[in-house]
Design an enzyme around this catalytic site. Structure first.
Site, PDB file in Angstrom:
ATOM      1  N   GLY A   1     -29.837  23.780  18.608  1.00 58.83           N
ATOM      2  CA  GLY A   1     -28.257  25.126  19.717  1.00 58.83           C
ATOM      3  C   GLY A   1     -27.733  25.964  18.435  1.00 58.83           C
ATOM      4  O   GLY A   1     -27.042  25.851  18.900  1.00 58.83           O
TER       5      GLY A   1
ATOM      6  N   LYS B   1     -17.415  17.698  29.921  1.00 56.71           N
ATOM      7  CA  LYS B   1     -17.306  17.050  28.340  1.00 56.71           C
ATOM      8  C   LYS B   1     -16.308  16.393  28.669  1.00 56.71           C
ATOM      9  O   LYS B   1     -15.883  15.240  27.331  1.00 56.71           O
ATOM     10  CB  LYS B   1     -16.529  18.848  27.623  1.00 56.71           C
ATOM     11  CG  LYS B   1     -17.223  19.178  27.205  1.00 56.71           C
ATOM     12  CD  LYS B   1     -18.226  19.816  26.360  1.00 56.71           C
ATOM     13  CE  LYS B   1     -19.050  20.215  26.104  1.00 56.71           C
ATOM     14  NZ  LYS B   1     -20.115  20.115  24.687  1.00 56.71           N
TER      15      LYS B   1
ATOM     16  N   ASP C   1     -33.477  25.322  17.896  1.00 58.26           N
ATOM     17  CA  ASP C   1     -33.296  25.469  19.058  1.00 58.26           C
ATOM     18  C   ASP C   1     -34.776  25.841  20.163  1.00 58.26           C
ATOM     19  O   ASP C   1     -35.313  25.689  19.779  1.00 58.26           O
ATOM     20  CB  ASP C   1     -33.025  27.044  18.949  1.00 58.26           C
ATOM     21  CG  ASP C   1     -31.402  27.580  20.154  1.00 58.26           C
ATOM     22  OD1 ASP C   1     -30.200  27.844  19.675  1.00 58.26           O
ATOM     23  OD2 ASP C   1     -32.193  27.551  21.357  1.00 58.26           O
ATOM     24  N   ILE C   2     -34.033  26.663  21.072  1.00 58.09           N
ATOM     25  CA  ILE C   2     -34.752  26.284  22.734  1.00 58.09           C
ATOM     26  C   ILE C   2     -36.249  27.163  22.596  1.00 58.09           C
ATOM     27  O   ILE C   2     -37.021  27.211  22.610  1.00 58.09           O
ATOM     28  CB  ILE C   2     -34.106  26.459  23.330  1.00 58.09           C
ATOM     29  CG1 ILE C   2     -35.506  25.711  24.791  1.00 58.09           C
ATOM     30  CG2 ILE C   2     -34.083  27.671  24.400  1.00 58.09           C
ATOM     31  CD1 ILE C   2     -35.172  24.833  26.145  1.00 58.09           C
TER      32      ILE C   2
ATOM     33  N   ASP D   1     -35.907  21.562  22.512  1.00 61.05           N
ATOM     34  CA  ASP D   1     -35.066  21.761  23.791  1.00 61.05           C
ATOM     35  C   ASP D   1     -34.744  20.544  23.771  1.00 61.05           C
ATOM     36  O   ASP D   1     -34.821  19.155  23.863  1.00 61.05           O
ATOM     37  CB  ASP D   1     -36.439  21.030  24.870  1.00 61.05           C
ATOM     38  CG  ASP D   1     -35.860  21.121  26.806  1.00 61.05           C
ATOM     39  OD1 ASP D   1     -34.527  21.113  26.325  1.00 61.05           O
ATOM     40  OD2 ASP D   1     -36.893  21.205  27.521  1.00 61.05           O
TER      41      ASP D   1
ATOM     42  N   ILE E   1     -13.510  31.110  20.985  1.00 60.54           N
ATOM     43  CA  ILE E   1     -13.291  31.172  19.613  1.00 60.54           C
ATOM     44  C   ILE E   1     -13.865  32.271  19.313  1.00 60.54           C
ATOM     45  O   ILE E   1     -15.502  33.147  19.863  1.00 60.54           O
ATOM     46  CB  ILE E   1     -14.881  30.454  19.689  1.00 60.54           C
ATOM     47  CG1 ILE E   1     -14.967  28.683  19.378  1.00 60.54           C
ATOM     48  CG2 ILE E   1     -15.734  30.350  17.713  1.00 60.54           C
ATOM     49  CD1 ILE E   1     -13.271  28.140  18.951  1.00 60.54           C
TER      50      ILE E   1
ATOM     51  N   GLY F   1     -26.917  29.420  19.039  1.00 65.33           N
ATOM     52  CA  GLY F   1     -26.237  30.432  19.903  1.00 65.33           C
ATOM     53  C   GLY F   1     -24.663  30.610  18.917  1.00 65.33           C
ATOM     54  O   GLY F   1     -24.934  30.602  17.061  1.00 65.33           O
ATOM     55  N   GLN F   2     -23.939  30.993  19.409  1.00 65.00           N
ATOM     56  CA  GLN F   2     -22.830  31.368  18.274  1.00 65.00           C
ATOM     57  C   GLN F   2     -21.794  30.963  17.645  1.00 65.00           C
ATOM     58  O   GLN F   2     -21.776  31.555  16.371  1.00 65.00           O
ATOM     59  CB  GLN F   2     -21.127  31.496  19.772  1.00 65.00           C
ATOM     60  CG  GLN F   2     -20.119  32.728  19.265  1.00 65.00           C
ATOM     61  CD  GLN F   2     -18.604  32.127  20.563  1.00 65.00           C
ATOM     62  OE1 GLN F   2     -18.543  32.040  20.767  1.00 65.00           O
ATOM     63  NE2 GLN F   2     -17.998  33.404  19.248  1.00 65.00           N
TER      64      GLN F   2
ATOM     65  N   TYR G   1     -19.040  21.802  33.375  1.00 67.24           N
ATOM     66  CA  TYR G   1     -18.826  22.368  32.111  1.00 67.24           C
ATOM     67  C   TYR G   1     -17.869  21.736  32.102  1.00 67.24           C
ATOM     68  O   TYR G   1     -17.577  19.876  30.726  1.00 67.24           O
ATOM     69  CB  TYR G   1     -18.664  23.518  31.500  1.00 67.24           C
ATOM     70  CG  TYR G   1     -18.073  24.354  30.576  1.00 67.24           C
ATOM     71  CD1 TYR G   1     -18.640  23.733  29.212  1.00 67.24           C
ATOM     72  CD2 TYR G   1     -16.570  24.519  29.668  1.00 67.24           C
ATOM     73  CE1 TYR G   1     -18.827  23.413  28.398  1.00 67.24           C
ATOM     74  CE2 TYR G   1     -17.016  24.656  28.285  1.00 67.24           C
ATOM     75  CZ  TYR G   1     -17.768  24.148  27.484  1.00 67.24           C
ATOM     76  OH  TYR G   1     -17.631  24.392  26.650  1.00 67.24           O
TER      77      TYR G   1
HETATM   78  C1  AKB Z   1     -15.903  28.500  26.993  1.00 65.29           C
HETATM   79  O1  AKB Z   1     -15.069  29.557  28.217  1.00 65.29           O
HETATM   80  O2  AKB Z   1     -16.604  27.950  28.607  1.00 65.29           O
HETATM   81  C2  AKB Z   1     -15.608  28.017  26.631  1.00 65.29           C
HETATM   82  C3  AKB Z   1     -14.431  27.183  26.139  1.00 65.29           C
HETATM   83  C4  AKB Z   1     -13.266  27.020  26.122  1.00 65.29           C
HETATM   84  O3  AKB Z   1     -15.323  26.397  25.677  1.00 65.29           O
HETATM   85  N1  AKB Z   1     -15.951  29.439  25.598  1.00 65.29           N
END
Ligand code: AKB
Length: 318
Positions: A9, A147, A35-36, A53, A173, A12-13, A143
């Site tokens: 990845g 996590k 990355d993919i 991937d 971030i 990404g940012q 998400y």
């Molecule tokens: C998001 O907003 O989903 C991310 C995070 C806080 O993990 N930037």
């Protein structure tokens, strides 16, 4: 012998800037970006690059074996807002990629793993202010669930199989090199771009929504410092709380307006407001500060100065 690193990845940012920093430290040839797809040509052309991937175990394994990789940074993920649109895809990518990397470490093919967690592990029942390291975690987003579960698995693999896995609960971030994609905290990057390009911004969160945030330079430093810390100093193998600054859309707007007086903002909260409302407004990161001497450098105004200067240069030259 220098460490061989794979970043999954990398386009990404965070991956973009992490790759550059790790190449400065370890040498370009020792850091394989992947990355993919090849969407970021600067990265593809600036050192070893592989198309991987993150859901493909064999692709990750082959790359680790071929390059003799000992450390993997797994930065691929679907973030909070995209995860709500594509819940099963978020579960599939975020969980399976983690299992692939943890299992490579379990079998000894790699020695060390970095995996980012997030403030998204917290939820509406978590204490909102100065959220402690150990507290109630009842996330309401897919998400956040990935996590939280991922953190449990990291700790499990450490306890059960002695896998050296390290992790940080990133706040939002802010950076000027690569855009974030699909997060709830993305407004705090978009606002700087719009201030320079158009002189106004319509914010998708309400003006008084306070969230934990951090400038990219601090996030990269934290990541590198944690990975370099002696293993016996670490007391957390799920994921460390990490904090720098907290601000609202109104406060970041005011910080920009002090430098661009004609800048204007309007507020039009959408589905991301409910996600933001479920997250803490500030984080207690005293365990990270004690275990591996974490300290941030950038406050809101210092970050605004860098963001506006860098984006002015970027848009003048493009
Ligand atoms: C998001 O907003 O989903 C991310 C995070 C806080 O993990 N930037």
């Amino acid at each position: 012998m220098s460490s061989k690193i794979l970043i999954i990845g990398a386009c990404g940012q965070i991956g973009t800037e992490l790759t550059a920093r790790l190449r400065e430290i370890h040498g370009t040839e020792n850091v394989i970006a992947s990355d993919i797809n090849t969407r970021k040509l600067e990265l593809v052309n600036s050192g070893p690059f592989e198309i991987i991937d993150a859901k493909n175990f064999n692709a990750i394994k082959d790359c680790c074996v071929n390059y003799n990789v000992d450390t993997v940074y797994l930065m691929a993920a679907l973030l909070s807002a995209t995860g709500e649109k594509y819940p099963m895809e978020a579960w599939d990518l975020n969980m399976n990629s983690l299992f692939h990397v943890l299992n490579l470490a379990k079998t000894g093919i790699i020695k060390k793993v970095y995996w980012p967690s997030s403030i998204a592990v917290f939820g509406p029942t978590t204490p909102r202010d100065n959220t402690p390291q150990h507290t109630i975690c009842e996330p309401t987003t897919v998400y956040g669930i990935t996590k939280q579960v991922g953190e449990r698995w990291c700790e499990y693999y450490y306890n059960k199989y002695n896998v050296d896995v390290r992790s940080i609960r990133y706040p939002g971030i802010i950076s000027h090199k690569a855009m974030p994609g699909g997060g709830t905290t993305d407004y705090a990057v978009e606002i700087y771009h719009e201030a320079i390009k158009n002189g106004n911004y319509e914010c998708f969160l309400s003006e008084n929504t306070s969230l934990p945030m951090m400038f990219m330079d601090d996030a990269i430093k934290a990541t590198v410092d944690l990975m370099e810390a002696p293993a016996d100093h670490l007391t957390i193998r799920s994921s460390y709380n990490l904090s720098a600054i907290s601000f609202t859309p109104k406060e970041i707007f005011e910080s920009i307006k002090r430098r661009i007086p004609e800048f204007e903002i309007s507020y039009n909260p959408d589905f991301r407001q409910a996600i933001a409302d479920s997250w803490p407004s500030s984080i207690d990161d005293s365990v990270a500060r004690k275990d591996w001497n974490w300290q941030h450098s950038f406050d809101l105004d210092a970050m605004t100065d860098v963001m506006l200067n860098e984006l002015k240069k970027k848009y003048t030259h493009s």
